[in-house]
Scaffold this motif. Sequence first.
Motif, PDB file in Angstrom:
ATOM      1  N   THR A 410       0.814  -1.218   0.000  1.00 54.16           N
ATOM      2  CA  THR A 410       0.000   0.000   0.000  1.00 54.16           C
ATOM      3  C   THR A 410       0.846   1.267   0.000  1.00 54.16           C
ATOM      4  OG1 THR A 410      -0.131   0.151   2.429  1.00 54.16           O
ATOM      5  CG2 THR A 410      -1.795  -1.204   1.322  1.00 54.16           C
ATOM      6  N   VAL A 411       2.168   1.112   0.067  1.00 52.81           N
ATOM      7  CA  VAL A 411       3.034   2.294   0.150  1.00 52.81           C
ATOM      8  C   VAL A 411       4.064   2.252  -0.970  1.00 52.81           C
ATOM      9  CG1 VAL A 411       2.764   2.589   2.640  1.00 52.81           C
ATOM     10  CG2 VAL A 411       4.581   1.115   1.764  1.00 52.81           C
ATOM     11  N   PRO A 412       4.554   3.408  -1.398  1.00 54.73           N
ATOM     12  CA  PRO A 412       5.594   3.437  -2.431  1.00 54.73           C
ATOM     13  C   PRO A 412       6.948   3.068  -1.857  1.00 54.73           C
ATOM     14  CG  PRO A 412       5.066   5.662  -1.740  1.00 54.73           C
ATOM     15  CD  PRO A 412       4.075   4.759  -1.058  1.00 54.73           C
ATOM     16  N   TYR A 413       7.909   2.936  -2.737  1.00 50.58           N
ATOM     17  CA  TYR A 413       9.261   2.506  -2.375  1.00 50.58           C
ATOM     18  C   TYR A 413       9.845   3.345  -1.251  1.00 50.58           C
ATOM     19  CZ  TYR A 413      14.306   1.777  -2.918  1.00 50.58           C
ATOM     20  OH  TYR A 413      15.625   1.522  -2.687  1.00 50.58           O
ATOM     21  N   GLU A 414       9.701   4.662  -1.335  1.00 51.38           N
ATOM     22  CA  GLU A 414      10.366   5.542  -0.382  1.00 51.38           C
ATOM     23  C   GLU A 414       9.706   5.558   0.996  1.00 51.38           C
ATOM     24  OE1 GLU A 414       7.509   8.049  -2.873  1.00 51.38           O
ATOM     25  OE2 GLU A 414       9.034   6.498  -3.218  1.00 51.38           O
ATOM     26  N   GLU A 415       8.583   4.832   1.168  1.00 57.65           N
ATOM     27  CA  GLU A 415       7.944   4.721   2.477  1.00 57.65           C
ATOM     28  C   GLU A 415       7.930   3.283   3.000  1.00 57.65           C
ATOM     29  OE1 GLU A 415       4.754   8.412   1.889  1.00 57.65           O
ATOM     30  OE2 GLU A 415       4.033   6.349   2.029  1.00 57.65           O
ATOM     31  N   ARG A 416       8.438   2.369   2.209  1.00 62.30           N
ATOM     32  CA  ARG A 416       8.324   0.952   2.554  1.00 62.30           C
ATOM     33  C   ARG A 416       9.184   0.576   3.760  1.00 62.30           C
ATOM     34  NH1 ARG A 416       9.022  -2.069  -2.618  1.00 62.30           N
ATOM     35  NH2 ARG A 416       6.961  -1.222  -3.064  1.00 62.30           N
ATOM     36  N   GLY A 417      10.361   1.155   3.870  1.00 68.74           N
ATOM     37  CA  GLY A 417      11.215   0.835   5.005  1.00 68.74           C
ATOM     38  C   GLY A 417      10.603   1.275   6.321  1.00 68.74           C
ATOM     39  N   THR A 418      10.068   2.501   6.354  1.00 66.40           N
ATOM     40  CA  THR A 418       9.426   2.997   7.568  1.00 66.40           C
ATOM     41  C   THR A 418       8.211   2.161   7.927  1.00 66.40           C
ATOM     42  OG1 THR A 418      10.180   5.255   7.120  1.00 66.40           O
ATOM     43  CG2 THR A 418       8.307   5.008   8.603  1.00 66.40           C
ATOM     44  N   THR A 419       7.408   1.807   6.926  1.00 70.42           N
ATOM     45  CA  THR A 419       6.210   1.012   7.167  1.00 70.42           C
ATOM     46  C   THR A 419       6.560  -0.369   7.700  1.00 70.42           C
ATOM     47  OG1 THR A 419       5.037   2.183   5.405  1.00 70.42           O
ATOM     48  CG2 THR A 419       4.146   0.059   6.089  1.00 70.42           C
ATOM     49  N   THR A 420       7.522  -1.035   7.062  1.00 71.64           N
ATOM     50  CA  THR A 420       7.924  -2.375   7.511  1.00 71.64           C
ATOM     51  C   THR A 420       8.484  -2.328   8.927  1.00 71.64           C
ATOM     52  OG1 THR A 420       8.439  -2.982   5.225  1.00 71.64           O
ATOM     53  CG2 THR A 420       9.361  -4.367   6.961  1.00 71.64           C
ATOM     54  N   ALA A 421       9.301  -1.311   9.210  1.00 78.36           N
ATOM     55  CA  ALA A 421       9.878  -1.185  10.551  1.00 78.36           C
ATOM     56  C   ALA A 421       8.804  -0.962  11.601  1.00 78.36           C
ATOM     57  CB  ALA A 421      10.892  -0.044  10.573  1.00 78.36           C
ATOM     58  N   SER A 422       7.771  -0.191  11.271  1.00 80.16           N
ATOM     59  CA  SER A 422       6.712   0.061  12.251  1.00 80.16           C
ATOM     60  C   SER A 422       5.965  -1.224  12.583  1.00 80.16           C
ATOM     61  CB  SER A 422       5.736   1.120  11.725  1.00 80.16           C
ATOM     62  OG  SER A 422       4.908   0.616  10.690  1.00 80.16           O
ATOM     63  N   VAL A 423       5.755  -2.074  11.571  1.00 76.55           N
ATOM     64  CA  VAL A 423       5.078  -3.352  11.796  1.00 76.55           C
ATOM     65  C   VAL A 423       5.917  -4.249  12.702  1.00 76.55           C
ATOM     66  CG1 VAL A 423       4.384  -5.481  10.636  1.00 76.55           C
ATOM     67  CG2 VAL A 423       3.741  -3.273   9.659  1.00 76.55           C
ATOM     68  N   LEU A 424       7.214  -4.377  12.395  1.00 71.60           N
ATOM     69  CA  LEU A 424       8.092  -5.222  13.206  1.00 71.60           C
ATOM     70  C   LEU A 424       8.262  -4.665  14.612  1.00 71.60           C
ATOM     71  CD1 LEU A 424      10.855  -6.020  10.546  1.00 71.60           C
ATOM     72  CD2 LEU A 424       8.934  -7.458  11.246  1.00 71.60           C
ATOM     73  N   PHE A 425       8.328  -3.333  14.730  1.00 73.70           N
ATOM     74  CA  PHE A 425       8.471  -2.701  16.037  1.00 73.70           C
ATOM     75  C   PHE A 425       7.265  -3.028  16.919  1.00 73.70           C
ATOM     76  CE2 PHE A 425       7.599   1.019  18.755  1.00 73.70           C
ATOM     77  CZ  PHE A 425       8.750   1.029  19.525  1.00 73.70           C
ATOM     78  N   CYS A 426       6.059  -2.919  16.344  1.00 68.62           N
ATOM     79  CA  CYS A 426       4.856  -3.198  17.138  1.00 68.62           C
ATOM     80  C   CYS A 426       4.818  -4.655  17.575  1.00 68.62           C
ATOM     81  CB  CYS A 426       3.610  -2.847  16.325  1.00 68.62           C
ATOM     82  SG  CYS A 426       3.338  -1.072  16.146  1.00 68.62           S
ATOM     83  N   ARG A 427       5.264  -5.560  16.704  1.00 70.43           N
ATOM     84  CA  ARG A 427       5.273  -6.964  17.099  1.00 70.43           C
ATOM     85  C   ARG A 427       6.280  -7.199  18.223  1.00 70.43           C
ATOM     86  NH1 ARG A 427       5.839 -12.641  13.682  1.00 70.43           N
ATOM     87  NH2 ARG A 427       6.413 -13.874  15.492  1.00 70.43           N
ATOM     88  N   GLN A 428       7.461  -6.591  18.135  1.00 69.61           N
ATOM     89  CA  GLN A 428       8.468  -6.764  19.183  1.00 69.61           C
ATOM     90  C   GLN A 428       7.982  -6.206  20.517  1.00 69.61           C
ATOM     91  OE1 GLN A 428      10.739  -9.038  18.012  1.00 69.61           O
ATOM     92  NE2 GLN A 428      12.523  -7.779  18.381  1.00 69.61           N
ATOM     93  N   VAL A 429       7.352  -5.030  20.480  1.00 69.44           N
ATOM     94  CA  VAL A 429       6.821  -4.451  21.714  1.00 69.44           C
ATOM     95  C   VAL A 429       5.725  -5.348  22.283  1.00 69.44           C
ATOM     96  CG1 VAL A 429       5.554  -2.494  22.690  1.00 69.44           C
ATOM     97  CG2 VAL A 429       7.454  -2.086  21.123  1.00 69.44           C
ATOM     98  N   GLY A 430       4.896  -5.898  21.387  1.00 68.12           N
ATOM     99  CA  GLY A 430       3.851  -6.816  21.834  1.00 68.12           C
ATOM    100  C   GLY A 430       4.429  -8.014  22.562  1.00 68.12           C
ATOM    101  N   GLN A 431       5.537  -8.550  22.060  1.00 62.58           N
ATOM    102  CA  GLN A 431       6.176  -9.685  22.731  1.00 62.58           C
ATOM    103  C   GLN A 431       6.690  -9.303  24.112  1.00 62.58           C
ATOM    104  OE1 GLN A 431       8.963 -10.793  19.514  1.00 62.58           O
ATOM    105  NE2 GLN A 431       7.998 -12.789  19.514  1.00 62.58           N
ATOM    106  N   SER A 432       7.259  -8.109  24.222  1.00 63.43           N
ATOM    107  CA  SER A 432       7.769  -7.674  25.521  1.00 63.43           C
ATOM    108  C   SER A 432       6.630  -7.469  26.515  1.00 63.43           C
ATOM    109  CB  SER A 432       8.571  -6.379  25.359  1.00 63.43           C
ATOM    110  OG  SER A 432       9.690  -6.582  24.527  1.00 63.43           O
ATOM    111  N   VAL A 433       5.548  -6.853  26.045  1.00 65.79           N
ATOM    112  CA  VAL A 433       4.381  -6.664  26.910  1.00 65.79           C
ATOM    113  C   VAL A 433       3.804  -8.020  27.304  1.00 65.79           C
ATOM    114  CG1 VAL A 433       2.027  -5.757  27.025  1.00 65.79           C
ATOM    115  CG2 VAL A 433       3.837  -4.384  25.992  1.00 65.79           C
TER     116      VAL A 433
END
Length: 522
Positions: A410-433
């Motif tokens: 859903t995002v162009p090339y120049e936003e894909r890294g930020t989007t992917t990182a936000s998804v992985l970040f939320c999953r990692q925080v979820g694991q810690s919680v």
Amino acid sequence: MTEPSTTRAGTDPAPTPAPDRRRPVVAALMLGMGLAAIDGTIVSTAVPQIVGDLGGLSVFSWLFSGYLLAVTVTLPVYGKLSDTFGRKPVLVAGVVLFLVGSLLCAAAWDMASLIAFRVVQGLGGGALQGTVQTIAADLYPLKERPKIQAKLSSVWAASAVAGPAAGGLLAGYADWRWIFLINLPVGLVALWLICRYLVEPGRAGVHAGAGARKTEPRARVRIDWAGALCVFATGALLLTALVQGGVAWPWLSAPSLGLLGGAAVLGAVTVLVERRAADPIIPGWVWRRRTIAAVNLALGALGLLMVAPTVFLPTYAQSVLGLGPIAAGFVLSVMTLSWPVSAALSNRVYTRIGFRLTAILGMSGALLVLLAFPLLPFPGEPWQPALLMLLLGAALGLFQLPLVVGVQSTVPYEERGTTTASVLFCRQVGQSVGAAVFGAVANGVLAARLGGDGDLDALARSLDSPESLPPATTDTLRRAVDAAVDYVYLGAAGAAALALLALLTLAPRRFPVLGEGTGRED
């Protein structure tokens, strides 16, 4: 019409490379992901040898906590850096940093130095996890993307099975330092393949065979270093409070309250800094766009529920079923076998019914499996939880991959890294919680069943030698552990319900996929 055919016109800034150039890059990505995936499991089995050599039994848990903290808090930073400066320099820096950390870990002279060098490893691991996933989305068009994602999932599955065995062999027959030294040849091969074959658009063109084209270099922008520092500090305080609370100190003690309060204050400061930044590390559109926000929340809930099988199931298998460590690991590993198979086949489902419905179908199945776990008989047979984990892996493969592929599309090339990182970040925080919350739940159930304070880890250790306990006492303790894990799985079912709620209420019925376009969801 489903998402894969829902496109918007535009010009794709990231043309797909030719297959002959993709293969070595994919090999490099799998090697890089393997470094990050096997790291935790291979170290865990060598802890007795490490502690025996270096000492530091009271703080050895920071071998894992320090690494987890570094990976999690750097994910958003690396995501933004990869969108700004390109994937290749970030991935190269991550591999180099990981290898330097590995070499330093092998040379550690005491537990404090080893923990510090594990943090260095984690700083590189954050770049590996986020950037590898982003490059995988860059390499393949939407219809082919499940292939690379399934390969990366298989790396995690193989690491979950092979890591403990490899760690035990190296620690037992060689030296625990080889656990870190073995990363060097693997990482160097990955580094050579990346430098040799990965060519990004906007830098030196893309070798894409016929029809290859070059794009104009993107203008360099200033990095929001103040925002990066705030994100790092906020995440470090929050995750330290979650990881150590109830373990190193009580939840209502001064350290826990101080860390949580400090994280809240720094979180508010981070919001103010990011609002003022011209190009923030965590841009506001990550949460303003319904699709990304829904996926972030759903995968945060996935991280939360994953604590039940990964952390508590081995204890259940050993303490309740009476299995040895290897057999207990097998009960869990069947989940990592069905997950990549289900993920690889998920494109046949989401091309027919869409990303959202496929993910809802997968999480609904996971919810039923999690609710079925407390219904298992006591003590039961090993095949019963193994069957449930096989089904859980299949359901979660159907849930996670469509969401990751869908949101990246859903995002162009120049936003894909930020989007992917936000998804992985939320999953990692979820694991810690999840680790903090479910740990408190399990210990609370044990305290209610046995009286006094409950400590699942201590109880599991006492059940490792049941012959030293009277049979009646052993049965009581096993029933208490069984009840504690049952409640954890009920909590995990609640997390699955939260994931479904996020998808049902926030996610659009059809993801606004970009075909060859660079449009965006506003």
